[in-house]
Write a protein that holds these residues in place. Structure first.
Motif, PDB file in Angstrom:
ATOM      1  N   ILE A  24       0.859  -1.187   0.000  1.00 42.34           N
ATOM      2  CA  ILE A  24       0.000   0.000   0.000  1.00 42.34           C
ATOM      3  C   ILE A  24       0.893   1.235   0.000  1.00 42.34           C
ATOM      4  CG2 ILE A  24      -1.785   1.260   1.251  1.00 42.34           C
ATOM      5  CD1 ILE A  24      -2.609  -1.421   2.496  1.00 42.34           C
ATOM      6  N   VAL A  26       0.839   5.232   0.600  1.00 38.57           N
ATOM      7  CA  VAL A  26       0.109   6.400   1.113  1.00 38.57           C
ATOM      8  C   VAL A  26       0.507   7.595   0.257  1.00 38.57           C
ATOM      9  CG1 VAL A  26      -0.323   7.898   3.077  1.00 38.57           C
ATOM     10  CG2 VAL A  26       0.069   5.451   3.442  1.00 38.57           C
ATOM     11  N   LEU A  65       0.272  -0.243   8.082  1.00 42.36           N
ATOM     12  CA  LEU A  65      -0.721   0.817   7.872  1.00 42.36           C
ATOM     13  C   LEU A  65      -1.742   0.841   8.995  1.00 42.36           C
ATOM     14  CD1 LEU A  65      -2.100   3.024   6.173  1.00 42.36           C
ATOM     15  CD2 LEU A  65      -3.304   1.193   4.969  1.00 42.36           C
ATOM     16  N   ARG A  94     -10.177   6.832   5.225  1.00 40.52           N
ATOM     17  CA  ARG A  94      -9.206   6.378   4.243  1.00 40.52           C
ATOM     18  C   ARG A  94      -9.905   6.126   2.914  1.00 40.52           C
ATOM     19  NH1 ARG A  94      -7.048   0.628   6.168  1.00 40.52           N
ATOM     20  NH2 ARG A  94      -6.710   0.398   3.923  1.00 40.52           N
ATOM     21  N   SER A  95      -9.274   6.574   1.884  1.00 37.63           N
ATOM     22  CA  SER A  95      -9.813   6.386   0.535  1.00 37.63           C
ATOM     23  C   SER A  95      -8.746   5.668  -0.269  1.00 37.63           C
ATOM     24  CB  SER A  95     -10.139   7.753  -0.102  1.00 37.63           C
ATOM     25  OG  SER A  95     -10.518   7.586  -1.442  1.00 37.63           O
ATOM     26  N   ASP A  96      -8.972   4.352  -0.499  1.00 41.03           N
ATOM     27  CA  ASP A  96      -7.964   3.576  -1.216  1.00 41.03           C
ATOM     28  C   ASP A  96      -8.555   3.014  -2.504  1.00 41.03           C
ATOM     29  OD1 ASP A  96      -9.686   2.001   0.175  1.00 41.03           O
ATOM     30  OD2 ASP A  96      -8.183   0.519   0.782  1.00 41.03           O
ATOM     31  N   ARG A  97      -7.658   2.689  -3.428  1.00 42.92           N
ATOM     32  CA  ARG A  97      -8.052   2.220  -4.748  1.00 42.92           C
ATOM     33  C   ARG A  97      -6.942   1.336  -5.286  1.00 42.92           C
ATOM     34  NH1 ARG A  97     -11.100   3.625  -9.269  1.00 42.92           N
ATOM     35  NH2 ARG A  97     -10.018   3.539 -11.283  1.00 42.92           N
ATOM     36  N   ARG A 137      -2.056  -1.161  -3.800  1.00 43.18           N
ATOM     37  CA  ARG A 137      -3.084  -0.146  -3.628  1.00 43.18           C
ATOM     38  C   ARG A 137      -2.463   1.200  -3.259  1.00 43.18           C
ATOM     39  NH1 ARG A 137      -8.299  -1.659  -3.327  1.00 43.18           N
ATOM     40  NH2 ARG A 137      -8.766  -3.881  -3.336  1.00 43.18           N
ATOM     41  N   THR A 138      -3.171   2.276  -3.611  1.00 40.51           N
ATOM     42  CA  THR A 138      -2.822   3.623  -3.177  1.00 40.51           C
ATOM     43  C   THR A 138      -3.857   4.093  -2.173  1.00 40.51           C
ATOM     44  OG1 THR A 138      -4.033   4.658  -4.991  1.00 40.51           O
ATOM     45  CG2 THR A 138      -1.710   4.162  -5.358  1.00 40.51           C
ATOM     46  N   LEU A 139      -3.428   4.991  -1.284  1.00 41.39           N
ATOM     47  CA  LEU A 139      -4.293   5.370  -0.166  1.00 41.39           C
ATOM     48  C   LEU A 139      -4.142   6.851   0.151  1.00 41.39           C
ATOM     49  CD1 LEU A 139      -6.126   4.351   2.234  1.00 41.39           C
ATOM     50  CD2 LEU A 139      -4.016   4.158   3.541  1.00 41.39           C
ATOM     51  N   THR A 140      -5.283   7.525   0.369  1.00 44.03           N
ATOM     52  CA  THR A 140      -5.319   8.890   0.879  1.00 44.03           C
ATOM     53  C   THR A 140      -5.996   8.870   2.240  1.00 44.03           C
ATOM     54  OG1 THR A 140      -5.433   9.857  -1.328  1.00 44.03           O
ATOM     55  CG2 THR A 140      -6.149  11.227   0.497  1.00 44.03           C
ATOM     56  N   VAL A 141      -5.340   9.478   3.233  1.00 49.18           N
ATOM     57  CA  VAL A 141      -5.884   9.508   4.589  1.00 49.18           C
ATOM     58  C   VAL A 141      -6.325  10.932   4.907  1.00 49.18           C
ATOM     59  CG1 VAL A 141      -5.382   9.142   7.027  1.00 49.18           C
ATOM     60  CG2 VAL A 141      -4.401   7.608   5.312  1.00 49.18           C
TER      61      VAL A 141
END
Length: 635
Positions: A24, A26, A65, A94-97, A137-141
Motif C-alpha cells: 500500500i 500512502v 498501515l 481512508r480512501s484507497d483504490r 493499492r494507493t491510499l489517501t488519509v
C-alpha cells in the motif's frame, strides 16, 4: 518430523509463495481542523506529530498501515493538548483504490477490440507480471478534527517567597505571567512565562531559588485547569572580584581593565553589570574573544560570586587597502594601517592615505582610552587635504582634539576642539589666474550620535541620527565668526523578510554674516550619493562659472534633503530598489528644491551591502542620468 507434517509444511510454503504480495502506498495525508481562529497552526502541529506523515510516498504493509492509523488518533490528541484542547472529536477516513484498476484501463488495446495480447506471447507473460504487481493499492488519509471546548484556567496560584518578592525585576516577570484565570491553557505561553521568571531570578543572583510547587491539573470533564506555582528565592548573591586572564600573553595592564568594572565587591548581583563589562571590553577592540563568566558555584557562605574574564588578544595591526573613484576626484587608491595597541596602556595609532588624481588626503590619529565619567577615548588627529579640480583649488590642514563618551547603549557623545587653516580659490572666466582666500578658525564642536537598530550592517527595524553644534571666530579676523547646527536622521521599517522601507532626511543652518569668509569645508552642499541622487556631487546650490563653461556649487548657508526608498530582495542576496530624493542647499529663506527619482540594484555581498543606483533629476540636472555606487552599512 513426521512425514505428513513435512509434506504439509512444504505445501504451505508453496501456497504462500504463490499468493500475490500486496503493498500500500500512502499518497497524501490531509488534516482539517474546524472552528478556532488558529486552525492552521493546530493543523500544522497535528501534521508534524503524525508518524503516518513520514510514510507518504512509500510502500508499506497492511499491518504497518493499520498500526499507523490506530496511532494517528492518539498522536492527534497529543498534538492538540499544548493549545488547550483536551476533548477533540477526531474522524479518520481512508480512501484507497487498487492501482490495477487504472492500469487495466490503460492496457486496453482499442485496435484489438478491447482484448489483451496473445497469452502465449512473451509480451503476455510480461503483462501478467505487470498485473500481478498492479494489485498494490494507493491510499489517501483524511483526518477531520473538531477541537471542542478549550480548557480554561480555573484556579490560579502564583507566588514568590524570599528576598525576590521585593525585587522589581522579578515582580515584573511575575506580573507578566500568562495564561491567567479565565484564559485558555496554552502550554507554550505557560512554559515561556515560567522561563522568564527563572531568568529574572538568575539575572539578579537568586541562585538558590527553588520551585517546590509546580502543578498544572487538568479536569477534562469540566474543561478546566488549575495552576499552582510557588517559588522560594532564597538569599540574593553578590558580585565579587573580577579576575582577568589574557592568553596566550598579557597585552594590556589589568589595572587599566579594572577601570571598566562597574561594581564594588559585595554589591548585589546584577547580570546587566556583567554585560556592560563585556560590551566595554569588546568596544576597546583589543581582543578577538571576550568571555565574562560568573562562578556562583565558587561562592562561599558569604554568597559572593567571583567573576572570571577570559580575553584572547586580536591581531595587533590592521592593514587596509582599496580603490576609489569619484566624478570630480578621479581614480585613486586608499591605504592605511592601525595599531590596536601600541603599549600596555592601550594607546592606539592610525595612519591613512587617500591618494586620487585630483584629491589627496593624509590622516594621522592617536587615541588613549578614557574611563572617567563615560567610557570613551581621548583623540588627537591631524589631517592634511589637497583638492585640485577643474573649478576648485583648496588646501586644508586641521587639528582636532576630542573626548568621546558612550552615554548608553544607543547614544555616543563627542566634544572636540578644532584648529583649521584653509586656502581656496574658485576658477572663473573673469579670473583665469587663481586668486586665493585664506582663513584660520578655532572652534569647539559637540556631536551626538544615536543608533537603535536591529542590525547595524543592514538595518530592518529602528532609527539612527546625528546632531552637530559648532561655532567659533576666525583667528586674526574677529568679524569672521559663525555658529552652525546640523541634524540628520534615518528610519528603517521591514515589511517582511525580503523588503524594507528607508526614510532619510537632514537639515542644517549657519548663523553668519560673512558666508564667503568661511572656507568651503564649513559650508553646506547638496547632491550626489547619500544626498539627492540624480544630480552630481555638490551640484545643487549657489553656482559659479569656471573656465570650462561649467558651473560649480559655492556652498550655502542652509541645507535640507529628504529621501524615501523601497527595497526588495528577489533571489537570495540580490534585490532591487526604487527611490525619490529631494533637497536643496541655499542661502536666505527659500530653498530651490531639486528632485531626483531612480532605480537601483542591491547585493548583500560578503564585505557588506552594495548599492548601485541609476537616477534622473527632474529639475534641470547637469546630466540626464547619474550613476551612484555605495559599499558599506546604511548608517
Amino acid at each position: 518430523m513426521p512425514p505428513f507434517l513435512l509434506r504439509l509444511t512444504i505445501a504451505a510454503c508453496f501456497v504462500f509463495a504463490a499468493m500475490p504480495a500486496f503493498a500500500i502506498t500512502v499518497t497524501k495525508v490531509q488534516v482539517k481542523v474546524i472552528g478556532p481562529d488558529n486552525d492552521d497552526v493546530l493543523a500544522d502541529n497535528v501534521r508534524s506529530a503524525l508518524a503516518l506523515n513520514e510514510e507518504v510516498g512509500k510502500d508499506i504493509s497492511a499491518r504497518r498501515l493499520n498500526y499507523l492509523l490506530r496511532e494517528a488518533e492518539a498522536e492527534t490528541r497529543e498534538a492538540l493538548e499544548p493549545f488547550g484542547y483536551y476533548s477533540p472529536t477526531i474522524t479518520i477516513q481512508r480512501s484507497d483504490r487498487s492501482a490495477a484498476q487504472d492500469a487495466d484501463d490503460r492496457d486496453v488495446d482499442p485496435d484489438n477490440g478491447g482484448s489483451d495480447a496473445d497469452s502465449d506471447s512473451p509480451e503476455a507473460g510480461a503483462g501478467n507480471g505487470e498485473k500481478r504487481a498492479r494489485r498494490d493499492r494507493t491510499l489517501t488519509v483524511s483526518i477531520h478534527v473538531d477541537p471542542g471546548t478549550p480548557v480554561r484556567i480555573r484556579g490560579f496560584t502564583l507566588d514568590m517567597e524570599g528576598e525576590a518578592e521585593r525585587d522589581a525585576s522579578v515582580q515584573s516577570a511575575l506580573s507578566a505571567f500568562v495564561p491567567r484565570k479565565g484564559d485558555v491553557l496554552d502550554h507554550a505561553l505557560y512554559d515561556n512565562s515560567k522561563s522568564k521568571i527563572n531568568r529574572a531570578l538568575g539575572a539578579h543572583g537568586y541562585f538558590d531559588a527553588d520551585l517546590p510547587a509546580h502543578r498544572v491539573e487538568v479536569t477534562r470533564a469540566d474543561s478546566a485547569a488549575d495552576i499552582d506555582l510557588r517559588w522560594t528565592s532564597g538569599k540574593r548573591f553578590a558580585l565579587g572580584e573580577a579576575t582577568f586572564t589574557q592568553a596566550p600573553k598579557r597585552i594590556i595592564r589589568d589595572k587599566l581593565l579594572r577601570k571598566l568594572v562597574d561594581w564594588d565587591e559585595g554589591q548585589a548581583y546584577d547580570e546587566a553589570k556583567l554585560e556592560k563589562l563585556r560590551r566595554s571590553l569588546v568596544e576597546l577592540d583589543y581582543f578577538g574573544l571576550v568571555e565574562v563568566l560568573p562562578q556562583p558555584d565558587k561562592a562561599g557562605d558569604d554568597k559572593i560570586v567571583p567573576v572570571q574574564v577570559n580575553l584572547t588578544p586580536a591581531p595587533r595591526s590592521i592593514y587596509t587597502t582599496g580603490l576609489s573613484y569619484g566624478t570630480l576626484s578621479g581614480a585613486g587608491v586608499r591605504m592605511g594601517v592601525e595599531r590596536r595597541y601600541l603599549n600596555s596602556l592601550g594607546h592606539k595609532a592610525l595612519a591613512q592615505v587617500d591618494y586620487a588624481s585630483k584629491r589627496k588626503t593624509t590622516t594621522l590619529q592617536y587615541r588613549v582610552p578614557a574611563f572617567a565619567w563615560l567610557d570613551g577615548w581621548y583623540t588627537a588627529s591631524l589631517q592634511a587635504a589637497d583638492e585640485q579640480t577643474d573649478f576648485l583649488d583648496t588646501r586644508r590642514l586641521e587639528f582636532v582634539a576630542s573626548r568621546s563618551g558612550q552615554f548608553n547603549e544607543h547614544l555616543n557623545l563627542i566634544a572636540s576642539m578644532h584648529v583649521l587653516r584653509e586656502r581656496w580659490s574658485f576658477f572663473s572666466l573673469a579670473k583665469p589666474v587663481p586668486v586665493y582666500q585664506f582663513a584660520s578658525f578655532a572652534f569647539p564642536e559637540l556631536r551626538a550620535e544615536y543608533i537603535d537598530v536591529d542590525n547595524k550592517l543592514a538595518p530592518r527595524r529602528g532609527a539612527g541620527g546625528t546632531l552637530l553644534l559648532r561655532g567659533g571666530t576666525g583667528i586674526g579676523n574677529a568679524s569672521a565668526n559663525f555658529a552652525q547646527i546640523h541634524a540628520s536622521a534615518q528610519w528603517f521599517h521591514g515589511f517582511d523578510a525580503d523588503s524594507r522601507l528607508l526614510v532619510r532626511g537632514e537639515m542644517g543652518h549657519t548663523f553668519t554674516k560673512v558666508l564667503f569668509g568661511l572656507p568651503p569645508s564649513l559650508r553646506f552642499y547638496a547632491g550626489g550619493d547619500r544626498s539627492v541622487r540624480g544630480y552630481g556631487w555638490r551640484e545643487i546650490g549657489p553656482r559659479t562659472r569656471n573656465g570650462m563653461g561649467d558651473t560649480y556649487a559655492l556652498g550655502a548657508q542652509n541645507v535640507i534633503t529628504a529621501s524615501v526608498e523601497y527595497e526588495r530582495y528577489f533571489m537570495g542576496p540580490w534585490g532591487a530598489a526604487v527611490f525619490i530624493d529631494s533637497g536643496s542647499a541655499f542661502d536666505g529663506k527659500s530653498p530651490d528644491m531639486r528632485t531626483g527619482v531612480g532605480i537601483g540594484l542591491r547585493w548583500k555581498s560578503p564585505v557588506g551591502p552594495v548599492r548601485i543606483d541609476i537616477a534622473h533629476g527632474l529639475n534641470q540636472p547637469d546630466s540626464p542620468i547619474t550613476l551612484h555606487l555605495n559599499i558599506g552599512a546604511d548608517l
